[in-house]
Design a protein around this motif. Structure first.
Motif, PDB file in Angstrom:
ATOM      1  N   GLN A 106       0.809  -1.208   0.000  1.00  0.00           N
ATOM      2  CA  GLN A 106       0.000   0.000   0.000  1.00  0.00           C
ATOM      3  C   GLN A 106       0.850   1.269   0.000  1.00  0.00           C
ATOM      4  O   GLN A 106       0.465   2.288  -0.570  1.00  0.00           O
ATOM      5  CB  GLN A 106      -0.928  -0.007   1.220  1.00  0.00           C
ATOM      6  CG  GLN A 106      -1.895  -1.181   1.250  1.00  0.00           C
ATOM      7  CD  GLN A 106      -2.839  -1.186   0.069  1.00  0.00           C
ATOM      8  OE1 GLN A 106      -3.314  -0.148  -0.356  1.00  0.00           O
ATOM      9  NE2 GLN A 106      -3.088  -2.351  -0.493  1.00  0.00           N
ATOM     10  N   ALA A 107       2.027   1.214   0.630  1.00  0.00           N
ATOM     11  CA  ALA A 107       2.830   2.423   0.776  1.00  0.00           C
ATOM     12  C   ALA A 107       3.469   2.879  -0.520  1.00  0.00           C
ATOM     13  O   ALA A 107       3.971   3.988  -0.613  1.00  0.00           O
ATOM     14  CB  ALA A 107       3.932   2.188   1.829  1.00  0.00           C
ATOM     15  N   ALA A 108       3.455   2.052  -1.544  1.00  0.00           N
ATOM     16  CA  ALA A 108       4.156   2.399  -2.773  1.00  0.00           C
ATOM     17  C   ALA A 108       3.407   3.443  -3.589  1.00  0.00           C
ATOM     18  O   ALA A 108       4.002   4.188  -4.341  1.00  0.00           O
ATOM     19  CB  ALA A 108       4.383   1.147  -3.624  1.00  0.00           C
ATOM     20  N   GLY A 109       2.105   3.518  -3.462  1.00  0.00           N
ATOM     21  CA  GLY A 109       1.340   4.472  -4.245  1.00  0.00           C
ATOM     22  C   GLY A 109       0.676   3.822  -5.447  1.00  0.00           C
ATOM     23  O   GLY A 109       1.022   2.722  -5.856  1.00  0.00           O
ATOM     24  N   ASP A 110      -0.320   4.531  -6.016  1.00  0.00           N
ATOM     25  CA  ASP A 110      -1.014   4.049  -7.213  1.00  0.00           C
ATOM     26  C   ASP A 110      -0.555   4.900  -8.389  1.00  0.00           C
ATOM     27  O   ASP A 110      -1.028   6.021  -8.583  1.00  0.00           O
ATOM     28  CB  ASP A 110      -2.528   4.169  -7.024  1.00  0.00           C
ATOM     29  CG  ASP A 110      -3.026   3.226  -5.944  1.00  0.00           C
ATOM     30  OD1 ASP A 110      -2.996   2.015  -6.157  1.00  0.00           O
ATOM     31  OD2 ASP A 110      -3.448   3.728  -4.873  1.00  0.00           O
ATOM     32  N   PHE A 111       0.344   4.367  -9.199  1.00  0.00           N
ATOM     33  CA  PHE A 111       0.986   5.144 -10.241  1.00  0.00           C
ATOM     34  C   PHE A 111       0.443   4.798 -11.618  1.00  0.00           C
ATOM     35  O   PHE A 111      -0.165   3.751 -11.838  1.00  0.00           O
ATOM     36  CB  PHE A 111       2.498   4.907 -10.220  1.00  0.00           C
ATOM     37  CG  PHE A 111       3.176   5.371  -8.964  1.00  0.00           C
ATOM     38  CD1 PHE A 111       3.498   6.705  -8.786  1.00  0.00           C
ATOM     39  CD2 PHE A 111       3.496   4.475  -7.953  1.00  0.00           C
ATOM     40  CE1 PHE A 111       4.125   7.142  -7.623  1.00  0.00           C
ATOM     41  CE2 PHE A 111       4.122   4.906  -6.785  1.00  0.00           C
ATOM     42  CZ  PHE A 111       4.433   6.239  -6.622  1.00  0.00           C
ATOM     43  N   VAL A 112       0.712   5.693 -12.556  1.00  0.00           N
ATOM     44  CA  VAL A 112       0.479   5.427 -13.973  1.00  0.00           C
ATOM     45  C   VAL A 112       1.835   5.516 -14.667  1.00  0.00           C
ATOM     46  O   VAL A 112       2.728   6.236 -14.212  1.00  0.00           O
ATOM     47  CB  VAL A 112      -0.518   6.432 -14.592  1.00  0.00           C
ATOM     48  CG1 VAL A 112      -1.878   6.302 -13.943  1.00  0.00           C
ATOM     49  CG2 VAL A 112      -0.001   7.857 -14.487  1.00  0.00           C
ATOM     50  N   PRO A 113       2.013   4.787 -15.766  1.00  0.00           N
ATOM     51  CA  PRO A 113       3.316   4.793 -16.436  1.00  0.00           C
ATOM     52  C   PRO A 113       3.555   6.057 -17.242  1.00  0.00           C
ATOM     53  O   PRO A 113       2.615   6.658 -17.796  1.00  0.00           O
ATOM     54  CB  PRO A 113       3.239   3.568 -17.355  1.00  0.00           C
ATOM     55  CG  PRO A 113       1.779   3.384 -17.612  1.00  0.00           C
ATOM     56  CD  PRO A 113       1.082   3.817 -16.354  1.00  0.00           C
ATOM     57  N   GLY A 114       4.812   6.472 -17.300  1.00  0.00           N
ATOM     58  CA  GLY A 114       5.196   7.565 -18.186  1.00  0.00           C
ATOM     59  C   GLY A 114       5.372   7.043 -19.601  1.00  0.00           C
ATOM     60  O   GLY A 114       5.342   5.839 -19.844  1.00  0.00           O
ATOM     61  N   ASP A 115       5.570   7.934 -20.545  1.00  0.00           N
ATOM     62  CA  ASP A 115       5.796   7.508 -21.921  1.00  0.00           C
ATOM     63  C   ASP A 115       6.651   8.540 -22.649  1.00  0.00           C
ATOM     64  O   ASP A 115       6.788   9.680 -22.218  1.00  0.00           O
ATOM     65  CB  ASP A 115       4.485   7.270 -22.677  1.00  0.00           C
ATOM     66  CG  ASP A 115       3.586   8.501 -22.705  1.00  0.00           C
ATOM     67  OD1 ASP A 115       4.030   9.583 -22.269  1.00  0.00           O
ATOM     68  OD2 ASP A 115       2.438   8.379 -23.141  1.00  0.00           O
TER      69      ASP A 115
END
Length: 502
Positions: free
Chosen positions: A349-358
């Motif tokens: 949970q501590a890592a965060g909810d990310f989206v990928p860059g491009d």
């Protein structure tokens, strides 16, 4: 069969980095045992069952560290954390079960050198699938076991890590069959001499540019359990600043590298902590690359936004104009795949909810292009290939391996990342929070390495390189050829069998 499962399991446990003793040559016992299982099986089902079981046990020994981030930092109970490496090993074991099935089928039609060749092609094909299917997880890449022996991994400059794994598998299978087929004895000797001779000659005759570009790595050794606490933010920034000033006073680097998420706050916001980093870079006239989370507002009224795992360049004027957003995220850690079907939240949970860059470009400092790889992006050949294709003359990997605690994962991670230096013929600079930070030359040799769980700065010279390796120049051709040759050989078996039956 159980004795062969044991041989393969022990080979993987000892061959890959582990807490006791790593002996890279032992890793060859893994494909050797899986091949033997296939050749001795009395049915396709038996070949898959015991091949999968060997892969399961081998994977548990190599992935056991998953319990640490899931339980300690993910906050999940032990009865959920403990099965995680078993579930992952069971999934990855499917590939090894399929390899034994392939050897079962091939063993009925082929013998000697052709069988060895098909084993190598099959192994390389399966490793490439491991690196791609369901976002990919090529953690137990066979070639990575040999990273502590630089002479043994020089073939990656020709064939890449997956291709080299195929050659090593050919060697293991040839050694298995030499008492039955004299030709495989000659093949095993030839491959052994070839791998060693090519490695020694390439190392002894390497004539790259002189390493004269100074870089400093800062290893903050910040407690992962406390770094996101607002009360520790000021202390974290101060610690990195102090270590940076020490590095600058001793070494005068062209750039200072801080690890992934070294700054536990949104660096894009105007905060006293951001200002302190900008002043540090400006007053010392030294650019700083640092990791921090970032966000992009999608709908301000609805408070909808997306997060990025980002690396920032703070130049020597204090401006932050260049950046890199992590492209290959960790499933179940940084994002949740199949979220609509899976009835639980992320494991960490501590890592965060990310989206990928491009469309990330290398970060350029004084004409030197640094190809960024964040965290486990370093285990994927295609991402390093992409950065070099876009002009990177040095590969930079920033990571936070504090998640793994005192396990073998940081060593495994380093070994995998070392292969990117050899594949691309580039210096690799690796900056981590708690270690292992390192400078790796284009031959995969570690020229400087940090002590784990120690706050320190690491200084070394690197050389920006623009020449490319045969692997880089023929990247697509090599991958396609491995797949095509594998499919073609199996196709010939099927065609030959049908013609004979008629």
């Amino acid at each position: 069969m159980f004795s062969l499962v044991l041989v393969g399991t022990l080979g993987a446990w000892l061959g890959f980095a582990n807490p006791v003793l790593q002996f890279p040559l032992a890793a060859l016992a893994f494909p050797l045992a899986l091949t033997w299982i296939g050749l001795r099986a009395i049915s396709l089902k038996q070949a898959f069952k015991f091949g999968w079981f060997a892969g399961l046990l081998a994977g548990i020994g190599c992935y056991y560290w998953m319990v640490i981030p899931v339980q300690t930092y993910g906050g999940l109970p032990w009865f959920i954390a403990l099965p995680c490496p078993v579930v992952l090993a069971a999934a990855m074991g499917i590939y090894y079960g399929l390899f034994s099935v392939a050897m079962y089928q091939a063993g009925q039609k082929l013998e000697g050198i052709p069988l060895c060749l098909l084993a190598g092609l099959t192994w390389a094909s399966l490793e490439m699938l491991m690196g791609w299917l369901f976002s990919g997880f090529p953690w137990t890449n066979l070639a990575s076991a040999f990273a502590p022996w630089p002479f043994a991994i020089q073939g990656a400059a020709l064939l890449g890590a997956y291709g080299l794994s195929g050659v090593l598998t050919m060697l293991a299978v040839a050694a298995l069959l030499f008492s039955t087929y004299r030709s495989t004895l000659y093949l095993s000797i030839s491959l052994s001499i070839g791998i060693c001779a090519f490695g020694v000659l390439r190392i002894s005759h390497f004539n790259g540019p002189k390493a004269s570009y100074p870089i400093s790595i800062i290893q903050g050794n910040i407690d992962q359990g406390a770094k996101w606490d607002p009360e520790y933010q000021a202390a974290t920034v101060k610690k990195y600043a102090t270590l940076t000033l020490q590095a600058i006073s001793h070494f005068h680097p062209k750039v200072v590298i801080w690890p992934e998420t070294a700054m536990p706050f949104y660096f894009q916001d105007k905060t006293p902590y951001k200002k302190a980093v900008q002043i540090l870079a400006k007053d010392s006239r030294t650019p700083i690359i640092t990791g921090s989370p970032a966000y992009k507002v999608i709908d301000a009224k609805a408070r909808k936004y997306v997060l990025y795992n980002r690396a920032w360049l703070v130049d020597d004027t204090g401006r932050a104009l260049q950046r890199y957003d992590k492209e290959h995220l960790v499933p179940f850690g940084e994002y949740m795949p199949f979220e609509e079907w899976i009835p639980f939240k992320k494991l960490v949970q501590a890592a965060g909810d990310f989206v990928p860059g491009d469309n990330n470009q290398p970060i350029i400092i004084d004409g030197v292009a640094l190809g960024m790889l964040i965290c486990y992006e370093g285990i994927f050949p295609e991402l390093a290939q992409q950065q070099v294709e876009r002009g990177a003359s040095v590969i930079l990997n920033i990571s936070n391996d504090a998640w793994f605690g005192e396990t073998s994962a940081p060593n495994q991670h380093l070994n995998l990342t070392i292969l990117r230096a050899v594949e691309q013929g580039r210096w690799l600079v690796r900056s981590t929070n708690t270690g292992i930070s390192a400078f790796v030359d284009p031959l995969g040799r570690i020229t400087a390495m940090s002590t784990q769980f120690k706050a320190e700065h690491l200084n070394a010279f690197v050389a920006p390189i623009n020449d490319t390796t045969p692997f880089h120049r023929n990247y697509d051709l090599i991958a396609r050829s491995i797949y095509a040759l594998t499919v073609a050989m199996y196709g010939l078996f099927v065609f030959g069998a049908r013609r004979k039956e008629q």
